[in-house]
Design a protein around this motif. Sequence first.
Motif, PDB file in Angstrom:
ATOM      1  N   GLU A  34     -21.236   2.826 -40.573  1.00  0.00           N
ATOM      2  CA  GLU A  34     -21.786   2.870 -41.933  1.00  0.00           C
ATOM      3  C   GLU A  34     -22.642   1.642 -42.238  1.00  0.00           C
ATOM      4  N   ALA A  35     -22.153   0.492 -41.771  1.00  0.00           N
ATOM      5  CA  ALA A  35     -22.817  -0.772 -42.120  1.00  0.00           C
ATOM      6  C   ALA A  35     -24.278  -0.779 -41.672  1.00  0.00           C
ATOM      7  N   LYS A  36     -24.593  -0.025 -40.616  1.00  0.00           N
ATOM      8  CA  LYS A  36     -25.973   0.000 -40.119  1.00  0.00           C
ATOM      9  C   LYS A  36     -26.914   0.667 -41.111  1.00  0.00           C
ATOM     10  N   ALA A  37     -26.357   1.538 -41.924  1.00  0.00           N
ATOM     11  CA  ALA A  37     -27.198   2.288 -42.848  1.00  0.00           C
ATOM     12  C   ALA A  37     -27.488   1.509 -44.130  1.00  0.00           C
ATOM     13  N   LYS A  38     -26.866   0.367 -44.276  1.00  0.00           N
ATOM     14  CA  LYS A  38     -27.074  -0.404 -45.518  1.00  0.00           C
ATOM     15  C   LYS A  38     -28.414  -1.108 -45.493  1.00  0.00           C
ATOM     16  N   ASP A  39     -29.210  -0.907 -46.519  1.00  0.00           N
ATOM     17  CA  ASP A  39     -30.496  -1.597 -46.597  1.00  0.00           C
ATOM     18  C   ASP A  39     -30.271  -3.091 -46.782  1.00  0.00           C
ATOM     19  N   THR A  40     -29.357  -3.414 -47.660  1.00  0.00           N
ATOM     20  CA  THR A  40     -29.030  -4.816 -47.898  1.00  0.00           C
ATOM     21  C   THR A  40     -27.631  -5.074 -47.361  1.00  0.00           C
ATOM     22  N   PRO A  41     -27.540  -5.775 -46.236  1.00  0.00           N
ATOM     23  CA  PRO A  41     -26.207  -6.073 -45.716  1.00  0.00           C
ATOM     24  C   PRO A  41     -25.414  -6.916 -46.723  1.00  0.00           C
ATOM     25  N   ASP A  42     -24.096  -6.820 -46.633  1.00  0.00           N
ATOM     26  CA  ASP A  42     -23.252  -7.563 -47.573  1.00  0.00           C
ATOM     27  C   ASP A  42     -23.490  -9.060 -47.447  1.00  0.00           C
ATOM     28  N   PHE A  43     -23.399  -9.696 -48.597  1.00  0.00           N
ATOM     29  CA  PHE A  43     -23.539 -11.154 -48.648  1.00  0.00           C
ATOM     30  C   PHE A  43     -22.129 -11.710 -48.568  1.00  0.00           C
ATOM     31  N   LYS A  44     -21.827 -12.411 -47.493  1.00  0.00           N
ATOM     32  CA  LYS A  44     -20.412 -12.745 -47.273  1.00  0.00           C
ATOM     33  C   LYS A  44     -19.852 -13.635 -48.380  1.00  0.00           C
ATOM     34  N   TYR A  45     -20.699 -14.411 -49.040  1.00  0.00           N
ATOM     35  CA  TYR A  45     -20.194 -15.306 -50.085  1.00  0.00           C
ATOM     36  C   TYR A  45     -19.820 -14.546 -51.360  1.00  0.00           C
ATOM     37  N   ALA A  46     -20.261 -13.283 -51.421  1.00  0.00           N
ATOM     38  CA  ALA A  46     -19.864 -12.483 -52.580  1.00  0.00           C
ATOM     39  C   ALA A  46     -18.364 -12.205 -52.560  1.00  0.00           C
ATOM     40  N   ASP A  47     -17.784 -12.312 -51.387  1.00  0.00           N
ATOM     41  CA  ASP A  47     -16.339 -12.138 -51.254  1.00  0.00           C
ATOM     42  C   ASP A  47     -15.672 -13.498 -51.495  1.00  0.00           C
ATOM     43  N   ASP A  48     -14.809 -13.562 -52.513  1.00  0.00           N
ATOM     44  CA  ASP A  48     -14.316 -14.898 -52.858  1.00  0.00           C
ATOM     45  C   ASP A  48     -13.319 -15.446 -51.845  1.00  0.00           C
TER      46      ASP A  48
END
Lengths: 181, 852
Positions: free
Chosen positions: B523-537
Amino acid sequence: MATTMLTTVERLDKPSAYYLGRNKKRKFDRDRDERESKDRREEEPADPLKDATTLYVGNLSFYTTEEQIHELFAKCGEIKRLVMGLDRYQKTPCGFCFVEYYTHQDALDCMKYIGGTKLDERIIRTDLDPGFQEGRQYGRGKSGGQVRDEYRDEYDPGRGGFGRAVEMERIKEEEEYGRGR
Amino acid sequence: MADYERRPRGGRGFNSRKRRYRDDDEYDRRPQRRRYEEPLAVTLRKQILSIAESPVRKVEEDVSNIAKTLAANYFDTDITAGFLHLVVQMTIEQPLKIPFIAAVVLVLNPQKPEFAAEILKSIGHATQKHIEAGNWREVKLFLRFLACIQGLFEGNGVFALLEDLFSRAVDLQTASSEDSLGLELVKIILYTIAYTMASSATGLENDATQLLDKTDIIASTPHILENLVDPFYTGAGDEPSTTQSALELFQKHLQEEAKQAWELSCLPRPWKSVAGSDEEDPLASAQKHPFPTIVVPETLAIGPRSIYPDVYFSVYSDQDIETVPPASDITAFLVRDTLTDTINGLDFNRNATAKFLIEVDCYFAPNTFVRRATPFDKLRDLAGDRPTWKPEDVAVDAAFSQLFQLPAPEHKLVYYHSVLTEACKIAPAAIAPSLGRAIRFLYRSVEKLDLELAHRFLDWFAHHLSNFGFTWKWTEWVGDIDLPDVHPKKSFMSAALDKEIRLSFAQRIKGTLPEPYQALIPEAKAKDTPDFKYADDKTPFSSQGIQISQLIRRKAPDAEIAPLLQEIEQEAAAHNLDPLLASTDAYVTSICYVGSKSLSHVLSCIERCKDRLLSLGPASPAARRQIITSVMGYWTNQPGVGVNIVDKLLNYTILSPASVVEWALIDNVARGTILAKAYAYEMISVTMTKVTKRVRQIVEAMRRPGLPEEQMAMLQDTLERERGDMQRLFGMIEDCLVGVAEGSNDEVMESDDNTGGEEEARLVKRWGGRWMRVFQRRYAVEESWIREELAKPLPVPAEEPEAEEPEAEEQEKDEEVKMEDIEERGEKRVRRENPLVDTNGAMQGLESDGVE
């Protein structure tokens, strides 16, 4: 053209319209904006394209991304700059872009090897271009997109459905005569 | 349409075709175009250009008609000049037709010997010019033309020239064991002999055999560089490579032919029916001419293209039914030779190339091949001793031989892609199955293929599928999905899917795959904007990370960002982490996140942040490598984007080539498993191309005529420095790989206790060996190019460029090469790259519309 330049088969790295004679021109002259671009070229001397490193790329889908374009066009050489053509009002891609290489040879190779092949499952068109300049604007349509997308009466899902002018007409008709008529 | 057929004027006259499609204008009021007689010169030109193209016309008749027209119109200078010009041009551009054009001249000679003399003169001039320029393919083709009209010459004709060439080849070979020009000359001689012996001339057997005896020693001695161009990798424990020198094989075949009375059964003999009539043979009794004067200079130029020995490569070599002539048959070489010349000579029109490839059967003796588009399964049913060679396979094979040419083919790889694409478009039913079998062969051999070629295969495969709706029978490789990631086949499949996605998008590619493959595209490959790891506290420094990204997004000055980075550094230090790495990670990851929308976006972010980024490298090499870690980390699911960004960071000199090599081959080598990742190869390969290109540009700048002395000295210094850097980098790569290739890396053995451990270790070692071979070759090729180039005599200033197709190499020489340091150059590029992003972060781009 001098006989010494004539090859036994046509070259694919010539600017599309400029070298074609008047007779041939008529045959290809199908829609308005194509004519416009030809007139533009006719006014220019042949020189601006002599060392051209920029290509105009047309018939892109509105959804094709810079990365996709990069992926394909980098096969002909390192890309110096890629400028997406954006709709004047919506600031979204409207189906064309400019690709600038570092060398003229790369641009010619791109004409020969990539022009007329598929990107994002659409046959794309390339044409040598004198180069992108800030503020340069051509063939603007009323709706802000490319002129060819104004009057197109075929449905093209990659380029926003029907032509916008045609679409407006349809909507108007529907309002007047009721849906589905 | 129906009532159109009833119209009286349809279907007749030369204009009928045009009218058929205009079925809505019952009463066409446009004035009828005046009847237009095409001038004879134009008609004739068309006839000559299309000679032998039609399988239904008798080419012998066309040959004699053209000759007759030429002879009858000798007074018409339009016609004669046009023909003189065409003969020269077609020889280079359409070499498949040489025997037919030559036949025209043969048949013309008895009718107009004076015209034949003129033609000979013009061919002689052209040959001379190309010999002097070192354009050896062109020389070979003109000699072929002369060989085909050997029957016109007094004495032994072309053989005297071949003897001259041979003596130069001997000189070259004795002077240096590394010489490859001598081999090229011998190749020219051998192919010329073949065509001479298939010509109308007779009584030359002795000349041929004598010359063949002499060439044997050069042709049969293995060349030093042969191993370098072997398309297959031979690792420890592999059986020795069976690849054979094309030249050596061809020499053997010719010697065989000499014993078989020069049967040369595949070569066309279009002059035959004229000569074979019951009356007196007009060709034999016609006037003879002296061979044109062609002088072979004492020292010969290597020419614009570096020469490497040729090996014979076929993607159809292991089938149970022969679909292409085997290397043990001379036909394989004669056909391959002209096909590759056609491909390489016609790069300016891939459609024409593809057309000639598909028509290959027209240009050789009848019955050399089976009928076009004969299905593979039907070959079995064909009667007995006739060859079962499919013209499509022969054509596709020739295109692949160029795509897989080592060290590099003549043109950009994408040209060969485009030829295959066009061929497939022209005759899908015939070509597609041939491509399928080629793909299967390559996939089966992917472990053995030279690594560079495996990557060319990968690149072509994905690109080709992108032109044909991404359809491939993935089901046949389902069994390989569970192979370990380091297995070359699994690595190929993952990389191919990734490449396909890069040309398209994840969801689309997923839709083309059978169920078992779905897991390969998470699924992660289909994301246009990959997750920003710092958004996870839970991520350390998440609050600072978020703030930094917000500041970058609203283009805050560095002064506002700096305190946050310092905060991270202090906290990191307190936790015994490297402070600079922690802050760099937050900074670069934020840049990637903010710029995730497109390459332009990230470039504009980098541009704004470049002062800080540029200062990281000098401050700490580890921080510089952290930049790559952060970029590749953020784009972990779309490594292609990451590799692109790394490439741009190199242009900015924020990264150095060495930092990229260290990052991949030391920091992240992961017991060698990274070598199975296509993106790692791409990253290193692109980086090294940048380095070698830089050196080449300096050399080319030095070769410019009329350079002032001090500039020359400066360039000399720059070259020395850059060449040294290049050598060190290649050395570094080799040092890193040697450990993996020899398995001395202790950790390799330490892998899990599963049974696959040993097999994996073996595979990893093999990756190491294959990588090493690629970069050793690339270094050798660069060094030899530099030596070769610097040894050439300096070009004379103010040379008038000739009105000819410019060679790529020459063009590059004209390119302006800046003499600043690589640093400055990097910056320069950057400024011009100025991405188009407006104050709101939205793309501004070209605010307009149609330029179509």
